[in-house]
Design a protein around this motif. Sequence first.
Motif, short mmCIF file in Angstrom:
data_model
loop_
_atom_site.label_atom_id
_atom_site.label_comp_id
_atom_site.label_asym_id
_atom_site.label_seq_id
_atom_site.Cartn_x
_atom_site.Cartn_y
_atom_site.Cartn_z
N ARG A 622 0.84 -1.20 0.00
CA ARG A 622 0.00 0.00 0.00
C ARG A 622 0.87 1.25 0.00
NH1 ARG A 622 -3.91 -2.13 4.93
NH2 ARG A 622 -4.59 -4.05 3.88
N CYS A 623 0.37 2.32 -0.58
CA CYS A 623 1.12 3.57 -0.67
C CYS A 623 1.20 4.23 0.71
CB CYS A 623 0.46 4.51 -1.66
SG CYS A 623 1.31 6.10 -1.82
N PRO A 624 2.40 4.45 1.25
CA PRO A 624 2.51 5.07 2.58
C PRO A 624 1.88 6.46 2.65
CG PRO A 624 4.61 4.12 1.88
CD PRO A 624 3.70 4.08 0.69
N LEU A 625 1.85 7.19 1.53
CA LEU A 625 1.30 8.55 1.55
C LEU A 625 -0.15 8.57 1.98
CD1 LEU A 625 2.79 10.14 -1.71
CD2 LEU A 625 3.29 10.79 0.64
N TYR A 626 -0.89 7.53 1.61
CA TYR A 626 -2.32 7.54 1.88
C TYR A 626 -2.71 6.59 3.00
CZ TYR A 626 -1.81 9.65 -2.68
OH TYR A 626 -1.40 10.44 -3.71
N GLU A 627 -1.74 5.88 3.53
CA GLU A 627 -2.01 5.04 4.69
C GLU A 627 -1.73 5.80 5.98
OE1 GLU A 627 -3.29 1.86 4.91
OE2 GLU A 627 -3.75 2.29 2.81
N SER A 628 -1.00 6.89 5.88
CA SER A 628 -0.72 7.70 7.07
C SER A 628 -1.99 8.43 7.51
CB SER A 628 0.39 8.71 6.75
OG SER A 628 0.67 9.50 7.89
N LYS A 645 7.01 8.86 -6.58
CA LYS A 645 7.63 8.10 -7.66
C LYS A 645 7.54 6.59 -7.43
CE LYS A 645 11.02 11.78 -8.53
NZ LYS A 645 12.47 12.11 -8.60
N ASP A 646 7.17 6.19 -6.20
CA ASP A 646 7.06 4.77 -5.85
C ASP A 646 5.92 4.13 -6.66
OD1 ASP A 646 6.34 2.30 -4.41
OD2 ASP A 646 7.76 3.02 -2.90
N TRP A 647 6.15 2.92 -7.15
CA TRP A 647 5.14 2.26 -7.98
C TRP A 647 3.85 2.02 -7.21
CZ3 TRP A 647 2.85 -2.46 -6.96
CH2 TRP A 647 3.44 -3.24 -5.96
N ARG A 648 3.95 1.87 -5.90
CA ARG A 648 2.75 1.63 -5.10
C ARG A 648 1.83 2.86 -5.07
NH1 ARG A 648 5.50 0.16 0.43
NH2 ARG A 648 6.68 2.02 -0.25
N CYS A 649 2.44 4.04 -5.20
CA CYS A 649 1.65 5.28 -5.17
C CYS A 649 1.20 5.70 -6.56
CB CYS A 649 2.46 6.41 -4.53
SG CYS A 649 2.93 6.06 -2.82
N GLY A 650 1.61 4.95 -7.56
CA GLY A 650 1.14 5.25 -8.90
C GLY A 650 -0.22 4.68 -9.17
N ARG A 655 -8.36 2.19 -1.71
CA ARG A 655 -8.61 0.78 -1.99
C ARG A 655 -10.08 0.63 -2.35
NH1 ARG A 655 -6.87 -1.89 3.32
NH2 ARG A 655 -6.96 0.21 4.13
N ASN A 656 -10.38 0.75 -3.63
CA ASN A 656 -11.76 0.75 -4.08
C ASN A 656 -12.39 -0.63 -3.90
OD1 ASN A 656 -11.55 3.42 -4.94
ND2 ASN A 656 -10.72 2.80 -6.92
N PHE A 657 -13.70 -0.63 -3.71
CA PHE A 657 -14.42 -1.89 -3.68
C PHE A 657 -15.59 -1.84 -4.65
CE2 PHE A 657 -17.53 0.27 -1.12
CZ PHE A 657 -16.80 1.07 -0.25
N ALA A 658 -15.37 -1.16 -5.79
CA ALA A 658 -16.41 -1.09 -6.81
C ALA A 658 -16.77 -2.49 -7.27
CB ALA A 658 -15.95 -0.24 -7.98
N ASP A 693 -3.91 -6.26 -11.81
CA ASP A 693 -3.31 -5.22 -10.96
C ASP A 693 -2.33 -5.89 -10.01
OD1 ASP A 693 -2.63 -3.15 -9.32
OD2 ASP A 693 -4.67 -2.53 -8.84
N LYS A 694 -1.03 -5.67 -10.24
CA LYS A 694 -0.02 -6.37 -9.45
C LYS A 694 0.01 -5.91 -8.00
CE LYS A 694 3.93 -3.30 -10.39
NZ LYS A 694 5.30 -3.25 -10.91
N GLN A 695 -0.60 -4.78 -7.68
CA GLN A 695 -0.59 -4.30 -6.31
C GLN A 695 -1.40 -5.21 -5.39
OE1 GLN A 695 -1.85 -0.24 -5.92
NE2 GLN A 695 -0.77 0.08 -4.01
N ASN A 696 -2.33 -5.97 -5.96
CA ASN A 696 -3.17 -6.85 -5.15
C ASN A 696 -2.56 -8.23 -4.92
OD1 ASN A 696 -5.21 -4.86 -5.13
ND2 ASN A 696 -6.01 -5.60 -7.09
#
Length: 950
Positions: A622-628, A645-650, A655-658, A693-696
């Motif tokens: 998970r992107c630290p910017l939005y988990e803080s 620039k981190d791939w996690r924040c791209g 965390r959508n649940f559409a 989506d590789k983040q999952n």
Amino acid sequence: MISWYHSWVAAIRIARRDAWRSKGRSVLVLAMIALPIVGVSAADLTMRSAELSVEQELQRRIGAADAELSLSRMNVPIYQSPDGNRYAPVGGYDSYEPPKEENPQLLQQSLPAGADVVKDSTGHAKLRTTHGLLDTNLREIDTHSPLVKGRFTLDRGRLPEAAGEVIATTAFLKESGYFVGSSVNARGTNLEYKIVGSYELPSALQEVQLIAQPGTLLTPLDKALQAAGVSGVRADDVYLVKVSGAGGFTWNMVKDVNGKGVLAISRAVTLDKPADSEVPLYAQEPKEQFEASGSTHAVEMAVLATVVGLAMLEICLLAGPAFAVGARRSRRQLGLVGANGGDRRHIRAIVLSGGLVIGAAAAVVGTAIGIALTLGLRPLLEEYLGLRWGGFELRPLELAAIALLAVVTGLLAAIVPAITASRQTVLASLTGRRGVRRANRVLPVLGLIAVAGGAAIALYGTVSEMGSLVVAGGSAIAELGIVALTPVLVGLFGRLGRWLPLSPRLALRDAVRNRGRTAPAVAAVLAAVAGTVAVATYQHSQDVQARHEYVADLPHHSGLVSVSDNSSYKDVPAVREALSKEFSLSLRADVERLVVGKPGCDAYSHEAGCGRAEVIVPKDQRCPLYESEHGPADFAPERAKELRKDWRCGQARNRNFAENNAVVADEKLLTALAVTDPGAVAALKSGKPVSLDKQNVKDGKVTIRLITDPEAADNARSKREEGPGEDKVLPVYQAPDGVKGWGVKLILPAATAKAAGLTTAPFGSYFALDGAPSSKQRQKLDGALDTMGVDARIKIEQGYPGDNSIEMLALALFAGLVTIGAAGIATGLAQADAEADLKTLAAVGAAPRVRRTLSGFQCGVVALMGVVLGSAAGILPAVGLRLTQAREMERFIERGTAMGWTSPGEKVYVPIAVPWETLGALVILVPLGAALLAALVTRSSGALARRAAG
């Protein structure tokens, strides 16, 4: 002094009589000068008329009111810009927290006491038409109030008076098949409204809209739709306000309503803006953040300066050869003047007077045609742009300057022919001998220097502060260099003649032999084509950039139909069949969604017993910017820049649940989503889920959480904690990087979902179209769904819509008109000067076909050389303008990065794309058209040449 005056009066009389006697040649020369004047004056009138003043823009938005008040959607105190286009919450977005409860009466409470007020309510609904259903914007407003004057224009019929009466835009009548007097109703209701008039919105001619009196449309329709189990009409309100004070709605009043979370568009403030120091928004945030980059305006000015500069250059190049040919055709008359005692200055005066007379006539004719052309094309241009002009604005000083340019150009273009004619001996003039002239070796050298120097200057303009002017100047110098090289280039073209048949070989050799006639004509076409290519290349490059920046929701000509009514999931098969019947589909991929609880539950349901299924992102991915807790504000600026620039924040911030994040489908869905990875297809066929989506995914597995208590899960999410739920861990195939899922993150085969104990329900279908559906087809499908009583969403990706820019349209029309006209006129001039050659062919017994073919090839050769050289010359200014725009955008991004409102490392994409199709059409169609026209107008049996009387 008296002798000078009388000599010029006599010269003007001789020139006028000579022009009248040689009507064909005079009309041709006049057209040479008038054609660019037509284009410049028409472009000036078009842009001036289509450009709305601030007062006109305000009238179309707020009518005769002093201000328009609306909620800012933030429900907290705000700061706004004076024009009302930008605003921000007090304290900035970092500290912004929306209130838990909204005050529905806030807007009414902000209205000034004692003010005249008109409520303007808008919404939208699907209305029945002759074809089916049509999405229509609805509006309630007192159409009889003087405050709405100027917001719309009644076209036919009358204004609504009572309940059950509406007026419709012309666009609605066109799309629906209705007319004034028809009755219209919404799906699922029996409410009928009679159309008593039609109107148009001056700044939105394509708007599909209905207007009714207050309280007669939105509220009754909303109640009827909800009673029918259909989504109701969501109304948005704004208020038009007229205050009693003489100063109107002041800046202090604007700031007062801003303190209540209300946005104000004030006439007085917009027309007389306060100083920046008095705008709290600019004190809180940098002003540059709320203003568009200056690159757009700079590039528009650069395009305008370059094209106008090339047009002015073309006038000189068109008129110069015209007067040169005219002087040669009148050399016997000039010789008689010399034989009767006239000296060189009298001959120069006669030729210059010819330029003055025809230049003045061209000024009058060109300006008149430009005005008439603009008036004639105005309805077409307005419909194309979807915008009514503010008026037909004639600026006498600008038109007079354009007309004066024709007169001055006529004089300047006649200077060289006048000097040349005055240097001829009387004997040479009377006998018609041209003499032998040596080739000028200095001119090609100067041309090479001008081409190199002009290109260097134009490229330097891309990094100069005066970019547009420098680019235009350098391009003009380079083009003049090409013009100076034209005689040499014509000679190089002549070497191709040895491989050509008889007629084109004769035409090419004639062009090379008479370079003094050919080179100016080629230069005239060159200048016209250069302007067209410059505009076309810039416009095409800008279009390529806009297409690159366009963010599509689905692959082109693909779509998604889904049922939004949870209780209608059983009707999904019927919806799919209706889709296949009304649309031409190349593929349909049926999908189902994961369900927790009752089959009618979806991801957004708040009914008892309803949960949701959510794809879980592993903590370390998970992107630290939005988990803080406080988001990016918890990090130092440099650290925040690194994390962006981190791939996690791209990926997506939340965390959508559409409901379409995880779907149940087969390999057809991959085709509908334009996923061509063979491994993904093989995985689905073998029963293995596919992740897009590789983040999952972690360690080749994905986690699906079945949440039975959504409220508890949301509370845990707000505390940055894991919510309760049952986790299903499944092995998956991860698609390679670069594969777009278009919102779909996980695809589960039906058998795998069933084996994992996951419940599914029909959701809809992704589909691919053979072509874009028409408005009639969309209405038919909506009508079929209405008959079923199903509320379905249909989304179709139409692709990049394009840009209808009035400036670019005017420049493109002007450049294209001048190109075609210049090619025809310049080649016609060359044909007139070569009339003696045609008579010689007749004298030696050449067949009419040979003469017509030769004439056609003579014109075609001139046009072809001009088009080829002009295409090369027009690329330079376009390249310079695009590089100038790239520099401006780089500065904007650097400034934004320093201020923290653009991402670091953001790349500037300003492509330079050559419109090969346009160039191909110019190279083929313009010479071919000129050749065919010349062949058609050439007489098949020309008169034999005879010796002139002594």
